[in-house]
Structures are given as C-alpha cells and as structure tokens.
Design a protein around this motif. Structure first.
Motif, PDB file in Angstrom:
ATOM      1  N   GLU A 128       0.868  -1.153  -0.327  1.00 11.90           N
ATOM      2  CA  GLU A 128       0.010   0.128  -0.168  1.00 11.90           C
ATOM      3  C   GLU A 128       0.709   1.454   0.146  1.00 11.90           C
ATOM      4  O   GLU A 128       0.734   2.790   0.000  1.00 11.90           O
ATOM      5  CB  GLU A 128      -1.222  -0.377   1.507  1.00 11.90           C
ATOM      6  CG  GLU A 128      -2.271  -1.326   0.982  1.00 11.90           C
ATOM      7  CD  GLU A 128      -3.014  -0.216   0.497  1.00 11.90           C
ATOM      8  OE1 GLU A 128      -2.953   0.766  -0.503  1.00 11.90           O
ATOM      9  OE2 GLU A 128      -3.927  -1.701  -0.298  1.00 11.90           O
ATOM     10  N   GLY A 129       2.066   0.901   0.061  1.00 13.67           N
ATOM     11  CA  GLY A 129       2.974   2.013  -0.115  1.00 13.67           C
ATOM     12  C   GLY A 129       3.600   2.466   1.154  1.00 13.67           C
ATOM     13  O   GLY A 129       4.662   3.931   1.401  1.00 13.67           O
ATOM     14  N   PHE A 130       3.485   2.057   2.587  1.00 13.74           N
ATOM     15  CA  PHE A 130       4.158   2.362   3.273  1.00 13.74           C
ATOM     16  C   PHE A 130       5.829   1.412   3.764  1.00 13.74           C
ATOM     17  O   PHE A 130       5.470   0.569   2.605  1.00 13.74           O
ATOM     18  CB  PHE A 130       3.136   1.827   4.883  1.00 13.74           C
ATOM     19  CG  PHE A 130       1.905   2.674   5.075  1.00 13.74           C
ATOM     20  CD1 PHE A 130       1.706   3.796   5.712  1.00 13.74           C
ATOM     21  CD2 PHE A 130       1.049   2.406   4.276  1.00 13.74           C
ATOM     22  CE1 PHE A 130       0.605   4.444   5.725  1.00 13.74           C
ATOM     23  CE2 PHE A 130      -0.630   2.718   4.277  1.00 13.74           C
ATOM     24  CZ  PHE A 130      -0.322   4.178   4.835  1.00 13.74           C
ATOM     25  N   GLU A 131       6.156   2.432   4.222  1.00 12.59           N
ATOM     26  CA  GLU A 131       7.432   1.901   4.682  1.00 12.59           C
ATOM     27  C   GLU A 131       7.972   1.244   6.442  1.00 12.59           C
ATOM     28  O   GLU A 131       8.249   2.415   7.268  1.00 12.59           O
ATOM     29  CB  GLU A 131       8.936   2.934   4.438  1.00 12.59           C
ATOM     30  CG  GLU A 131      10.711   2.813   4.663  1.00 12.59           C
ATOM     31  CD  GLU A 131      10.915   3.660   4.895  1.00 12.59           C
ATOM     32  OE1 GLU A 131      12.681   3.166   6.023  1.00 12.59           O
ATOM     33  OE2 GLU A 131      10.931   4.497   4.043  1.00 12.59           O
ATOM     34  N   LYS A 132       8.054   0.062   5.082  1.00 13.96           N
ATOM     35  CA  LYS A 132       8.126  -0.719   7.472  1.00 13.96           C
ATOM     36  C   LYS A 132       9.733  -0.207   8.458  1.00 13.96           C
ATOM     37  O   LYS A 132      10.619   0.094   7.267  1.00 13.96           O
ATOM     38  CB  LYS A 132       8.035  -2.628   7.066  1.00 13.96           C
ATOM     39  CG  LYS A 132       8.530  -2.888   8.309  1.00 13.96           C
ATOM     40  CD  LYS A 132       8.699  -4.222   8.011  1.00 13.96           C
ATOM     41  CE  LYS A 132       8.359  -5.192   9.529  1.00 13.96           C
ATOM     42  NZ  LYS A 132       8.902  -6.688   9.020  1.00 13.96           N
ATOM     43  N   LYS A 133       9.197   0.075   9.231  1.00 15.71           N
ATOM     44  CA  LYS A 133      10.302   1.018  10.091  1.00 15.71           C
ATOM     45  C   LYS A 133      10.801  -0.488  10.982  1.00 15.71           C
ATOM     46  O   LYS A 133       9.910  -1.440  11.866  1.00 15.71           O
ATOM     47  CB  LYS A 133      10.557   1.531  10.434  1.00 15.71           C
ATOM     48  CG  LYS A 133      10.207   2.819   9.729  1.00 15.71           C
ATOM     49  CD  LYS A 133      11.625   3.551   9.292  1.00 15.71           C
ATOM     50  CE  LYS A 133      11.201   4.621   8.916  1.00 15.71           C
ATOM     51  NZ  LYS A 133      13.113   5.433   8.735  1.00 15.71           N
ATOM     52  N   PRO A 134      11.727  -0.767  11.726  1.00 10.64           N
ATOM     53  CA  PRO A 134      12.142  -1.209  12.858  1.00 10.64           C
ATOM     54  C   PRO A 134      11.503  -0.839  14.141  1.00 10.64           C
ATOM     55  O   PRO A 134      10.974   0.537  14.320  1.00 10.64           O
ATOM     56  CB  PRO A 134      13.002  -0.872  13.299  1.00 10.64           C
ATOM     57  CG  PRO A 134      14.256  -1.025  11.953  1.00 10.64           C
ATOM     58  CD  PRO A 134      13.099  -0.140  11.266  1.00 10.64           C
ATOM     59  N   PHE A 135      10.530  -1.369  15.353  1.00 15.97           N
ATOM     60  CA  PHE A 135       9.598  -0.892  16.560  1.00 15.97           C
ATOM     61  C   PHE A 135      10.489  -0.112  17.216  1.00 15.97           C
ATOM     62  O   PHE A 135      10.108   1.411  17.111  1.00 15.97           O
ATOM     63  CB  PHE A 135       8.636  -2.385  17.779  1.00 15.97           C
ATOM     64  CG  PHE A 135       7.460  -1.704  17.918  1.00 15.97           C
ATOM     65  CD1 PHE A 135       6.723  -1.401  17.553  1.00 15.97           C
ATOM     66  CD2 PHE A 135       7.742  -1.192  18.899  1.00 15.97           C
ATOM     67  CE1 PHE A 135       5.496  -0.903  18.351  1.00 15.97           C
ATOM     68  CE2 PHE A 135       7.006  -0.925  19.966  1.00 15.97           C
ATOM     69  CZ  PHE A 135       5.607  -0.519  19.529  1.00 15.97           C
ATOM     70  N   ASP A 136      11.787  -0.167  17.418  1.00 13.18           N
ATOM     71  CA  ASP A 136      11.975   1.265  17.682  1.00 13.18           C
ATOM     72  C   ASP A 136      12.604   2.363  17.554  1.00 13.18           C
ATOM     73  O   ASP A 136      12.740   3.382  18.431  1.00 13.18           O
ATOM     74  CB  ASP A 136      13.548   0.342  18.669  1.00 13.18           C
ATOM     75  CG  ASP A 136      13.477  -0.961  19.286  1.00 13.18           C
ATOM     76  OD1 ASP A 136      12.700  -0.666  20.049  1.00 13.18           O
ATOM     77  OD2 ASP A 136      13.952  -2.023  20.150  1.00 13.18           O
ATOM     78  N   ASP A 137      12.722   2.347  15.892  1.00 12.54           N
ATOM     79  CA  ASP A 137      13.045   3.463  15.276  1.00 12.54           C
ATOM     80  C   ASP A 137      11.802   4.643  15.228  1.00 12.54           C
ATOM     81  O   ASP A 137      10.611   4.299  16.083  1.00 12.54           O
ATOM     82  CB  ASP A 137      12.909   3.091  13.717  1.00 12.54           C
ATOM     83  CG  ASP A 137      14.380   2.919  13.264  1.00 12.54           C
ATOM     84  OD1 ASP A 137      14.999   2.490  14.902  1.00 12.54           O
ATOM     85  OD2 ASP A 137      14.822   2.131  12.245  1.00 12.54           O
ATOM     86  N   GLN A 138      11.925   5.672  14.837  1.00 13.17           N
ATOM     87  CA  GLN A 138      10.548   6.556  15.034  1.00 13.17           C
ATOM     88  C   GLN A 138       9.898   6.516  13.461  1.00 13.17           C
ATOM     89  O   GLN A 138      10.500   5.628  12.292  1.00 13.17           O
ATOM     90  CB  GLN A 138      11.352   7.960  14.162  1.00 13.17           C
ATOM     91  CG  GLN A 138      10.870   9.286  14.631  1.00 13.17           C
ATOM     92  CD  GLN A 138      10.351   9.523  16.606  1.00 13.17           C
ATOM     93  OE1 GLN A 138      11.279   8.960  17.144  1.00 13.17           O
ATOM     94  NE2 GLN A 138       9.244  10.508  16.627  1.00 13.17           N
ATOM     95  N   ALA A 139       8.757   5.975  13.797  1.00 13.57           N
ATOM     96  CA  ALA A 139       7.710   5.742  12.965  1.00 13.57           C
ATOM     97  C   ALA A 139       6.343   6.990  13.245  1.00 13.57           C
ATOM     98  O   ALA A 139       6.415   7.189  13.497  1.00 13.57           O
ATOM     99  CB  ALA A 139       7.137   4.357  12.118  1.00 13.57           C
TER     100      ALA A 139
END
Length: 154
Positions: A31-42
């Motif tokens: 859907e166009g979202f970039e996955k980040k690690p949970f500890d990162d800023q999102a």
C-alpha cells in the motif's frame, strides 16, 4: 502532519499473531508504506495484541505509553485478540488512535488514511461471529522459523 508513510509493528502473543503481523506488514508495504523497526521513529505504530493473560494487556498499555513518549506525533493502531475482545477499553487508553477487530485488520491502510490527529480513537470492530472472511497468513524473514495459518484441514 503529512500523509503517514512509515509503519512499525510489534507483536504480542502466539505464533498466529506473528504470522498475521508479517502478513499485515507485507500488505502495508504494498500500500506504499515503508516498514521500520519498532524501536525507530515511525508515523504509524501497530501493536498486534494477545489477550490470553492479563500481562499481555498490561504490556500493550506499556507500549502505547512508550510510543507516546518517544513519538507523540505518531498514530497508534491496536489490533489482535485484545482489540477484538475489548475494543472500548483499548480506545480509552490515552494515545490510541485506531482499534481494529478481526474483520477490519486487513483493511488497515484504508483506515489509517482516514485518521486525523486530535480525533478520539476510532473503533472498527464487530462481534467475532459476524466475521465472514478469512485471510491466509504466513511469516517470512521476520523470524527464524516461518509460520502460517490456513483454512485447510489437518
């Protein structure tokens, strides 16, 4: 805040939850979202919850508080068993923006795009016996072992 572009996931509970989180993650990337690690800023934090023990409910609340401290401009989405069983209770947790039950979690991207900062938490849930769809799921490269759920018979 501009349209949310990054999403981070955290899973509480069973192997099925890990499988579904992996499937949701891939869906969000499509859907166009970039996955980040949970500890990162999102922009979006998704917690896939368990409700087998009271400890899992407490851990969910703890994670929401942690997100609010580190990233107060982010949206928090709760799904999984706890969200299905106690959506109103979850919606009252400060910092929660969206509660998705079993029938709506695979429509996550559409619901996220409708979120407006400052609105009260939105609940998208129904009684479990009203769920008419099944989404096969599998985890891939998110864990050491792959897990999947299937509607097939054993």
């Amino acid at each position: 805040m501009s349209a949310p572009k990054t999403v981070a996931f955290h899973t509480l509970g069973c192997k099925l939850n890990f499988s579904e989180t992996s499937s949701l993650s891939r869906l969000m990337e499509k859907e166009g979202f970039e996955k980040k690690p949970f500890d990162d800023q999102a922009d979006i934090y998704v917690i896939n919850t368990c409700s087998v023990t009271e400890n899992a409910d407490k851990e969910c609340r703890y994670l929401v508080r942690q997100i609010q401290r580190k990233s107060p401009e982010s949206f928090v989405v709760i799904t999984g068993c706890y969200a299905q069983l106690k959506p109103k209770e979850i919606a009252e947790i400060p910092g929660v923006h969206l509660v998705l039950g079993a029938a709506e979690k695979f429509n996550m991207a559409a619901h996220i795009r409708e979120l407006v900062k400052g609105d009260s938490a939105k609940i998208c849930s129904c009684d479990i016996d009203q769920v008419q769809t099944f989404h096969e799921g599998y985890s891939l490269s998110d864990r050491t072992r792959a897990f999947f759920k299937s509607a097939g018979r054993l």
